[in-house]
Write a protein that holds these residues in place. Structure first.
Motif, PDB file in Angstrom:
ATOM      1  N   ARG A 146       4.892  11.737   3.839  1.00  0.00           N
ATOM      2  CA  ARG A 146       6.201  11.469   4.449  1.00  0.00           C
ATOM      3  C   ARG A 146       6.350  12.118   5.829  1.00  0.00           C
ATOM      4  NH1 ARG A 146      10.226   7.632   3.756  1.00  0.00           N
ATOM      5  NH2 ARG A 146      11.694   8.234   5.366  1.00  0.00           N
ATOM      6  N   VAL A 171      -3.042   5.379  -4.250  1.00  0.00           N
ATOM      7  CA  VAL A 171      -2.198   4.739  -5.262  1.00  0.00           C
ATOM      8  C   VAL A 171      -1.110   3.956  -4.546  1.00  0.00           C
ATOM      9  CG1 VAL A 171      -0.616   5.157  -7.183  1.00  0.00           C
ATOM     10  CG2 VAL A 171      -2.654   6.572  -6.920  1.00  0.00           C
ATOM     11  N   VAL A 194      -5.522   1.252  -5.463  1.00  0.00           N
ATOM     12  CA  VAL A 194      -5.153   0.909  -6.840  1.00  0.00           C
ATOM     13  C   VAL A 194      -3.668   0.551  -6.842  1.00  0.00           C
ATOM     14  CG1 VAL A 194      -4.778   1.924  -9.119  1.00  0.00           C
ATOM     15  CG2 VAL A 194      -6.804   2.562  -7.819  1.00  0.00           C
ATOM     16  N   ALA A 228      -3.526  -2.810 -11.470  1.00  0.00           N
ATOM     17  CA  ALA A 228      -3.980  -1.574 -12.117  1.00  0.00           C
ATOM     18  C   ALA A 228      -2.977  -0.454 -11.869  1.00  0.00           C
ATOM     19  CB  ALA A 228      -5.338  -1.173 -11.551  1.00  0.00           C
ATOM     20  N   GLY A 261       5.885   4.287  -3.182  1.00  0.00           N
ATOM     21  CA  GLY A 261       7.279   3.973  -2.894  1.00  0.00           C
ATOM     22  C   GLY A 261       8.091   5.191  -2.482  1.00  0.00           C
ATOM     23  N   HIS A 318      13.213   0.973   7.071  1.00  0.00           N
ATOM     24  CA  HIS A 318      12.393   0.609   8.230  1.00  0.00           C
ATOM     25  C   HIS A 318      13.011   1.136   9.511  1.00  0.00           C
ATOM     26  CE1 HIS A 318       9.520  -1.627   5.958  1.00  0.00           C
ATOM     27  NE2 HIS A 318      10.533  -1.957   5.187  1.00  0.00           N
TER      28      HIS A 318
HETATM   29  P1  NDP Z   1       6.059   0.505  -0.955  1.00  0.00           P
HETATM   30  O1  NDP Z   1       7.274   0.267  -1.762  1.00  0.00           O
HETATM   31  O2  NDP Z   1       5.738  -0.344   0.225  1.00  0.00           O
HETATM   32  O3  NDP Z   1       4.782   0.409  -1.898  1.00  0.00           O
HETATM   33  C1  NDP Z   1       4.649   1.105  -3.101  1.00  0.00           C
HETATM   34  C2  NDP Z   1       3.470   0.530  -3.855  1.00  0.00           C
HETATM   35  O4  NDP Z   1       3.023   1.411  -4.882  1.00  0.00           O
HETATM   36  C3  NDP Z   1       3.779  -0.779  -4.563  1.00  0.00           C
HETATM   37  O5  NDP Z   1       2.655  -1.611  -4.481  1.00  0.00           O
HETATM   38  C4  NDP Z   1       4.049  -0.278  -5.976  1.00  0.00           C
HETATM   39  O6  NDP Z   1       4.045  -1.271  -6.938  1.00  0.00           O
HETATM   40  C5  NDP Z   1       2.914   0.682  -6.105  1.00  0.00           C
HETATM   41  N1  NDP Z   1       2.938   1.611  -7.244  1.00  0.00           N
HETATM   42  C6  NDP Z   1       4.009   2.212  -7.793  1.00  0.00           C
HETATM   43  N2  NDP Z   1       3.603   3.005  -8.832  1.00  0.00           N
HETATM   44  C7  NDP Z   1       2.250   2.891  -8.938  1.00  0.00           C
HETATM   45  C8  NDP Z   1       1.251   3.446  -9.824  1.00  0.00           C
HETATM   46  N3  NDP Z   1       1.563   4.308 -10.794  1.00  0.00           N
HETATM   47  N4  NDP Z   1      -0.055   3.077  -9.656  1.00  0.00           N
HETATM   48  C9  NDP Z   1      -0.394   2.220  -8.668  1.00  0.00           C
HETATM   49  N5  NDP Z   1       0.519   1.683  -7.803  1.00  0.00           N
HETATM   50  C10 NDP Z   1       1.821   2.008  -7.932  1.00  0.00           C
HETATM   51  O7  NDP Z   1       6.147   2.069  -0.548  1.00  0.00           O
HETATM   52  P2  NDP Z   1       5.145   2.988   0.278  1.00  0.00           P
HETATM   53  O8  NDP Z   1       4.874   4.174  -0.577  1.00  0.00           O
HETATM   54  O9  NDP Z   1       4.005   2.197   0.785  1.00  0.00           O
HETATM   55  O10 NDP Z   1       6.014   3.436   1.515  1.00  0.00           O
HETATM   56  C11 NDP Z   1       6.965   4.505   1.393  1.00  0.00           C
HETATM   57  C12 NDP Z   1       8.058   4.353   2.416  1.00  0.00           C
HETATM   58  O11 NDP Z   1       7.527   4.423   3.726  1.00  0.00           O
HETATM   59  C13 NDP Z   1       8.818   3.051   2.321  1.00  0.00           C
HETATM   60  O12 NDP Z   1      10.150   3.325   2.641  1.00  0.00           O
HETATM   61  C14 NDP Z   1       8.202   2.205   3.408  1.00  0.00           C
HETATM   62  O13 NDP Z   1       9.109   1.262   3.921  1.00  0.00           O
HETATM   63  C15 NDP Z   1       7.869   3.252   4.446  1.00  0.00           C
HETATM   64  N6  NDP Z   1       6.729   2.854   5.270  1.00  0.00           N
HETATM   65  C16 NDP Z   1       6.856   1.765   6.062  1.00  0.00           C
HETATM   66  C17 NDP Z   1       5.821   1.366   6.863  1.00  0.00           C
HETATM   67  C18 NDP Z   1       6.007   0.152   7.712  1.00  0.00           C
HETATM   68  O14 NDP Z   1       7.099  -0.375   7.769  1.00  0.00           O
HETATM   69  N7  NDP Z   1       4.954  -0.309   8.391  1.00  0.00           N
HETATM   70  C19 NDP Z   1       4.551   2.109   6.919  1.00  0.00           C
HETATM   71  C20 NDP Z   1       4.510   3.227   5.990  1.00  0.00           C
HETATM   72  C21 NDP Z   1       5.576   3.568   5.225  1.00  0.00           C
HETATM   73  P3  NDP Z   1       5.498  -1.855  -7.463  1.00  0.00           P
HETATM   74  O15 NDP Z   1       6.081  -2.542  -6.307  1.00  0.00           O
HETATM   75  O16 NDP Z   1       5.100  -2.770  -8.587  1.00  0.00           O
HETATM   76  O17 NDP Z   1       6.284  -0.674  -7.909  1.00  0.00           O
END
Ligand code: NDP
Ligand code: FAD
Length: 431
Positions: A146, A171, A194, A228, A261, A318
């Motif tokens: 973060r 992840v 993953v 996964a 996330g 964003h």
């Molecule tokens: P995202 O919501 O984009 O992605 C989270 C991903 O993790 C999803 O694919 C989610 O699946 C998956 N996930 C959740 N739990 C697990 C698990 N146990 N095992 C494997 N995968 C899992 O969040 P990010 O973490 O990528 O980004 C965090 C924040 O930073 C957000 O607010 C984002 O907008 C921001 N950010 C924005 C960027 C940009 O605009 N270019 C760049 C970097 C960060 P599911 O959806 O099914 O839960």
């Protein structure tokens, strides 16, 4: 100790930097505004962290990317705030807020009182240990992402990780997964992604678009594990050694990055102002970023506001949203007569390897999608069509003119012509 201010911004991230710029532009008085944040740096452009900051060579460092350089404004270093009479309280975490008494109290017991408060506490990375209770997630070598300190810890660990095998599991198949994963592979690390969905960025990319990036990542040597879940981690001597998937597969890892996330930081205000329990979550505000308490505003990742052009309530994690809501709240406070209700055109972008995409407008799972361009030329995109109208426009590899065309189309929401696929962004010239 107690300090009194006319205006307080709680949180010193992206939104607050742009709010401060607007405050100065609007002639806000010296000594009237304080920004309180737990980070040790004044506001910076957070998007840099998962992109150029991680490059093996030529990576930018602070003070190079303080706000508002990303939005085309000036670079506000600590001296800028001093010069404009803005008190910036760094390394100060607020542990309680009392909206009825108009006070905030820090972990060290300092109290700040205000006439108007702007909440800009942003979001925090989902923590696999505390949020998901994933067994083994507290092992050393597992990182959330973060802030500058997270990025620095990851960079500092790379040579040790390499010496022990150089394997990284990321992840998440979202923004962090794709951006951090691509940059760590540039360091010569062996990266595996993953994530639970079938495709990368499934909420945004169509399968046709996602497969382009998936092939690209595989060609760069990144291993992909879609559909996964990382359900536990194993370690030795307190350090992570493996990520274990739901189906029992074990993937060797000396480093794990969590990109699972983010959650809005709203807990300080529970029971004091209206929060949205259901999606999109966050602090409920009106078109001027004002909360249910007229002396409290909310901006950036936490603000859930009416998205006029689509008739829904939205919360956007964003940076364009952070920049614009930050400026708008200050304008609403200092120049209410000149401030219109927020009319946001959602904007998303990312850059990985030598690729870069932008999306303007809206996309939803039930939208009809129309592909245009050529994957072979790395120049292609998707139109999102709802009720016969183009409501969103995505493009990989667009130049400035093409990206401007995406924005024009999404803003105009034209009726989708029958030759949309062959027109591509050329549609903009017909509007
Ligand atoms: P995202 O919501 O984009 O992605 C989270 C991903 O993790 C999803 O694919 C989610 O699946 C998956 N996930 C959740 N739990 C697990 C698990 N146990 N095992 C494997 N995968 C899992 O969040 P990010 O973490 O990528 O980004 C965090 C924040 O930073 C957000 O607010 C984002 O907008 C921001 N950010 C924005 C960027 C940009 O605009 N270019 C760049 C970097 C960060 P599911 O959806 O099914 O839960
Ligand atoms: P933040 O920037 O998160 O700032 C919140 C601040 O409040 C932080 O300094 C935090 O420490 C502080 N705070 C929180 N609680 C307290 C408390 N109790 N006491 C004191 N201080 C507190 N968006 C894009 O559009 N494009 C991108 O490419 C992009 N890349 C990103 C890359 C990364 C690594 C991350 C994490 C996000 C990225 N984003 C991107 C999203 C964008 O950075 C955010 O939308 C934006 O930072 C939100 O601004 P904000 O001010 O609301 O929150």
């Amino acid at each position: 100790m107690a300090s009194n201010y006319k205006y307080v911004i709680l949180g010193g991230g992206n939104a607050s930097g742009y709010a401060a710029a607007e405050f100065v532009k609007r002639g806000g008085g010296k000594g009237e505004l304080a920004i309180i944040t737990r980070e040790p740096h004044v506001a910076y452009e957070r998007p840099t962290l998962s992109k150029a900051y991680l490059f093996p060579e030529g990576a930018p460092r602070l003070p190079g990317f303080h706000t508002c350089v990303g939005g085309g404004g000036s670079k506000q270093e600590p001296e800028w705030y001093k010069e404009h009479g803005i008190d910036y309280k760094l390394k100060t975490e607020i542990k309680s807020a009392d909206v009825s008494k108009k006070t905030l109290t820090s972990t060290s017991g300092e109290t700040f009182s205000y006439e108007k408060l702007i909440i800009a506490t942003g979001a925090r990375a989902v923590d696999l240990a505390t949020d998901f209770k994933t067994p083994g997630a507290d092992l050393k070598g597992i990182y959330s992402f973060r802030d500058v300190e997270d990025a620095d810890s990851i960079l500092a660990a790379i040579s040790d990780v390499k010496s022990r095998g150089g394997k990284v599991v990321v992840v998440g198949g979202g923004y962090i997964g794709m951006e951090v994963g691509s940059n760590l592979s540039k360091h010569g690390l062996d990266v595996t992604l993953v994530w639970p969905e079938k495709h990368l960025m499934e909420r945004l990319f169509t399968p046709e678009v996602a497969t382009f990036y998936e092939e690209y990542y595989k060609n760069k040597g990144i291993k992909l594990h879609p559909e996964a879940l990382a359900t536990s981690f194993e370690g030795k001597d307190g350090k992570v050694t493996h990520a274990v998937l739901k189906d029992g597969t074990k993937i060797e890892a000396q480093m794990v990055i969590s990109g699972a996330g983010a959650r809005p930081n709203v807990e300080l205000f529970e029971g004091q102002i209206d929060l949205l329990k259901d999606k999109p979550g966050g602090v409920k505000v009106d078109g001027k970023m004002q909360t249910s308490n007229p002396d409290v505003y909310a901006i950036g990742d936490i603000a859930a506001y009416p998205l006029k052009r689509y008739g829904i309530t939205t919360r956007q994690e964003h940076v364009a949203n952070a920049r614009q809501t930050g400026a708008l709240a200050i304008s609403a406070i200092l120049a209410p007569g000149e401030t219109q209700d927020f009319d946001y055109l959602p904007f998303f972008y990312s850059r990985v390897f030598d690729l870069g995409w932008q999306l303007y407008g809206s996309n939803a799972p039930d939208d009809e999608t129309v592909f245009f361009g050529s994957k072979a030329d790395k120049k292609f995109g998707t139109f999102y069509v709802r009720d016969g109208k183009v409501v969103g426009a995505f493009m990989e590899g667009g130049d400035n003119d093409e990206n401007a065309a995406l924005s024009k189309i999404a803003k105009a929401q034209p009726k989708a012509p029958s030759d949309l696929a062959s027109l591509g962004v050329g549609l903009a010239s017909k509007l």
